[in-house]
Design a protein around this motif. Structure first.
Motif, PDB file in Angstrom:
ATOM      1  N   GLY A  28       0.812  -1.210   0.000  1.00 58.12           N
ATOM      2  CA  GLY A  28       0.000   0.000   0.000  1.00 58.12           C
ATOM      3  C   GLY A  28       0.845   1.259   0.000  1.00 58.12           C
ATOM      4  O   GLY A  28       0.526   2.236  -0.678  1.00 58.12           O
ATOM      5  N   LEU A  29       1.945   1.224   0.739  1.00 56.43           N
ATOM      6  CA  LEU A  29       2.843   2.380   0.748  1.00 56.43           C
ATOM      7  C   LEU A  29       3.607   2.508  -0.561  1.00 56.43           C
ATOM      8  O   LEU A  29       3.863   3.622  -1.026  1.00 56.43           O
ATOM      9  N   TYR A  30       3.939   1.385  -1.176  1.00 57.13           N
ATOM     10  CA  TYR A  30       4.592   1.462  -2.485  1.00 57.13           C
ATOM     11  C   TYR A  30       3.632   2.088  -3.511  1.00 57.13           C
ATOM     12  O   TYR A  30       4.040   2.909  -4.331  1.00 57.13           O
ATOM     13  N   ALA A  31       2.376   1.692  -3.461  1.00 54.21           N
ATOM     14  CA  ALA A  31       1.384   2.267  -4.378  1.00 54.21           C
ATOM     15  C   ALA A  31       1.203   3.758  -4.103  1.00 54.21           C
ATOM     16  O   ALA A  31       1.122   4.568  -5.045  1.00 54.21           O
ATOM     17  N   MET A  32       1.158   4.130  -2.839  1.00 55.84           N
ATOM     18  CA  MET A  32       1.013   5.551  -2.492  1.00 55.84           C
ATOM     19  C   MET A  32       2.229   6.360  -2.942  1.00 55.84           C
ATOM     20  O   MET A  32       2.101   7.529  -3.305  1.00 55.84           O
ATOM     21  N   THR A  36       1.494   9.517  -5.161  1.00 55.19           N
ATOM     22  CA  THR A  36       1.851  10.856  -4.698  1.00 55.19           C
ATOM     23  C   THR A  36       2.907  11.508  -5.584  1.00 55.19           C
ATOM     24  O   THR A  36       2.866  12.716  -5.800  1.00 55.19           O
ATOM     25  N   THR A  37       3.824  10.729  -6.125  1.00 55.61           N
ATOM     26  CA  THR A  37       4.854  11.297  -6.989  1.00 55.61           C
ATOM     27  C   THR A  37       4.241  11.850  -8.274  1.00 55.61           C
ATOM     28  O   THR A  37       4.532  12.985  -8.673  1.00 55.61           O
ATOM     29  N   VAL A  38       3.395  11.072  -8.910  1.00 57.16           N
ATOM     30  CA  VAL A  38       2.762  11.515 -10.151  1.00 57.16           C
ATOM     31  C   VAL A  38       1.827  12.697  -9.884  1.00 57.16           C
ATOM     32  O   VAL A  38       1.843  13.705 -10.596  1.00 57.16           O
ATOM     33  N   SER A  39       1.021  12.599  -8.838  1.00 60.41           N
ATOM     34  CA  SER A  39       0.079  13.676  -8.504  1.00 60.41           C
ATOM     35  C   SER A  39       0.805  14.969  -8.127  1.00 60.41           C
ATOM     36  O   SER A  39       0.376  16.065  -8.498  1.00 60.41           O
ATOM     37  N   ALA A  40       1.883  14.848  -7.391  1.00 60.59           N
ATOM     38  CA  ALA A  40       2.632  16.038  -6.986  1.00 60.59           C
ATOM     39  C   ALA A  40       3.226  16.747  -8.193  1.00 60.59           C
ATOM     40  O   ALA A  40       3.260  17.980  -8.235  1.00 60.59           O
ATOM     41  N   ASN A  41       3.686  15.985  -9.166  1.00 59.27           N
ATOM     42  CA  ASN A  41       4.246  16.606 -10.362  1.00 59.27           C
ATOM     43  C   ASN A  41       3.174  17.276 -11.210  1.00 59.27           C
ATOM     44  O   ASN A  41       3.491  18.185 -11.977  1.00 59.27           O
ATOM     45  N   ILE A  42       1.944  16.874 -11.083  1.00 60.15           N
ATOM     46  CA  ILE A  42       0.844  17.547 -11.764  1.00 60.15           C
ATOM     47  C   ILE A  42       0.426  18.786 -10.972  1.00 60.15           C
ATOM     48  O   ILE A  42       0.260  19.872 -11.534  1.00 60.15           O
ATOM     49  N   GLU A  43       0.277  18.634  -9.668  1.00 63.12           N
ATOM     50  CA  GLU A  43      -0.207  19.740  -8.835  1.00 63.12           C
ATOM     51  C   GLU A  43       0.837  20.821  -8.579  1.00 63.12           C
ATOM     52  O   GLU A  43       0.498  21.896  -8.113  1.00 63.12           O
ATOM     53  N   VAL A  44       2.092  20.551  -8.883  1.00 59.19           N
ATOM     54  CA  VAL A  44       3.126  21.559  -8.655  1.00 59.19           C
ATOM     55  C   VAL A  44       2.916  22.767  -9.577  1.00 59.19           C
ATOM     56  O   VAL A  44       3.430  23.847  -9.316  1.00 59.19           O
ATOM     57  N   LEU A  45       2.121  22.596 -10.606  1.00 60.00           N
ATOM     58  CA  LEU A  45       1.834  23.698 -11.526  1.00 60.00           C
ATOM     59  C   LEU A  45       0.799  24.668 -10.968  1.00 60.00           C
ATOM     60  O   LEU A  45       0.649  25.767 -11.491  1.00 60.00           O
ATOM     61  N   THR A  65       5.581  11.776   0.567  1.00 63.57           N
ATOM     62  CA  THR A  65       6.606  10.801   0.198  1.00 63.57           C
ATOM     63  C   THR A  65       7.641  10.651   1.317  1.00 63.57           C
ATOM     64  O   THR A  65       8.147   9.551   1.540  1.00 63.57           O
ATOM     65  N   PHE A  66       7.921  11.732   2.028  1.00 62.67           N
ATOM     66  CA  PHE A  66       8.832  11.636   3.170  1.00 62.67           C
ATOM     67  C   PHE A  66       8.194  10.823   4.294  1.00 62.67           C
ATOM     68  O   PHE A  66       8.872  10.030   4.954  1.00 62.67           O
ATOM     69  N   LEU A  67       6.898  11.016   4.515  1.00 69.35           N
ATOM     70  CA  LEU A  67       6.193  10.216   5.523  1.00 69.35           C
ATOM     71  C   LEU A  67       6.248   8.740   5.161  1.00 69.35           C
ATOM     72  O   LEU A  67       6.492   7.883   6.018  1.00 69.35           O
ATOM     73  N   ILE A  68       6.039   8.435   3.903  1.00 69.89           N
ATOM     74  CA  ILE A  68       6.056   7.040   3.449  1.00 69.89           C
ATOM     75  C   ILE A  68       7.417   6.409   3.683  1.00 69.89           C
ATOM     76  O   ILE A  68       7.511   5.302   4.229  1.00 69.89           O
ATOM     77  N   THR A  69       8.483   7.091   3.289  1.00 66.27           N
ATOM     78  CA  THR A  69       9.809   6.503   3.479  1.00 66.27           C
ATOM     79  C   THR A  69      10.183   6.402   4.955  1.00 66.27           C
ATOM     80  O   THR A  69      10.852   5.448   5.351  1.00 66.27           O
ATOM     81  N   ASP A  70       9.717   7.338   5.770  1.00 66.11           N
ATOM     82  CA  ASP A  70       9.974   7.245   7.213  1.00 66.11           C
ATOM     83  C   ASP A  70       9.254   6.046   7.831  1.00 66.11           C
ATOM     84  O   ASP A  70       9.836   5.324   8.644  1.00 66.11           O
ATOM     85  N   ILE A  71       8.006   5.838   7.453  1.00 69.56           N
ATOM     86  CA  ILE A  71       7.254   4.687   7.976  1.00 69.56           C
ATOM     87  C   ILE A  71       7.929   3.390   7.545  1.00 69.56           C
ATOM     88  O   ILE A  71       8.129   2.477   8.363  1.00 69.56           O
ATOM     89  N   LEU A  72       8.282   3.302   6.278  1.00 67.78           N
ATOM     90  CA  LEU A  72       8.931   2.078   5.788  1.00 67.78           C
ATOM     91  C   LEU A  72      10.277   1.855   6.468  1.00 67.78           C
ATOM     92  O   LEU A  72      10.603   0.724   6.826  1.00 67.78           O
ATOM     93  N   SER A  73      11.035   2.897   6.648  1.00 69.35           N
ATOM     94  CA  SER A  73      12.344   2.760   7.277  1.00 69.35           C
ATOM     95  C   SER A  73      12.218   2.279   8.719  1.00 69.35           C
ATOM     96  O   SER A  73      12.979   1.409   9.151  1.00 69.35           O
ATOM     97  N   GLU A  74      11.269   2.837   9.452  1.00 64.16           N
ATOM     98  CA  GLU A  74      11.105   2.477  10.862  1.00 64.16           C
ATOM     99  C   GLU A  74      10.461   1.102  11.055  1.00 64.16           C
ATOM    100  O   GLU A  74      10.848   0.362  11.953  1.00 64.16           O
ATOM    101  N   ALA A  84      11.010   2.059  -2.020  1.00 65.43           N
ATOM    102  CA  ALA A  84      10.011   3.116  -2.216  1.00 65.43           C
ATOM    103  C   ALA A  84      10.622   4.324  -2.916  1.00 65.43           C
ATOM    104  O   ALA A  84       9.984   4.938  -3.770  1.00 65.43           O
ATOM    105  N   VAL A  85      11.856   4.658  -2.565  1.00 68.11           N
ATOM    106  CA  VAL A  85      12.530   5.778  -3.224  1.00 68.11           C
ATOM    107  C   VAL A  85      12.698   5.474  -4.703  1.00 68.11           C
ATOM    108  O   VAL A  85      12.428   6.326  -5.561  1.00 68.11           O
ATOM    109  N   TRP A  86      13.119   4.267  -5.042  1.00 68.28           N
ATOM    110  CA  TRP A  86      13.292   3.917  -6.449  1.00 68.28           C
ATOM    111  C   TRP A  86      11.962   3.865  -7.200  1.00 68.28           C
ATOM    112  O   TRP A  86      11.907   4.232  -8.382  1.00 68.28           O
TER     113      TRP A  86
END
Length: 91
Positions: A28-32, A36-45, A65-74, A84-86
């Motif tokens: 679920g976090l990998y999907a998010m 979030t990456t694709v959506s953020a690149n659209i909404e950054v405009l 995305t930082f929250l996701i990597t923090d949860i996965l790391s911990e 997740a970063v890749w």
């Protein structure tokens, strides 16, 4: 009005991230991450003025995305967070 939009999107996006982890686990976090990456690149405009400064709507999604990597790391370990970063890089 823009402040309300940012706060609502913050609650919704972070809530969806936590629910994705609760119901789907690591996948679920990998999907998010991809969502979030694709959506953020659209909404950054989209530039809004909120809390006295100009900002983009993609800021909240990038923060997720930082929250996701923090949860996965911990909870899942460094390798899961690296994956997740890749996923984010390639999406």
């Amino acid at each position: 009005m823009n402040e309300l939009l940012l706060v609502i999107s913050l609650v919704f996006i972070f809530g969806a991230t936590l629910l994705g982890y609760k119901f789907f686990g690591r996948a679920g976090l990998y999907a998010m991450t991809a969502i979030t990456t694709v959506s953020a690149n659209i909404e950054v405009l989209m530039l809004v003025k909120a809390f006295g400064m100009e900002q983009t709507l993609g800021n909240v999604l990038f923060a997720a995305t930082f929250l996701i990597t923090d949860i996965l790391s911990e909870c899942e370990g460094k390798r899961a967070a690296d994956k997740a970063v890749w996923i984010g890089v390639f999406s």
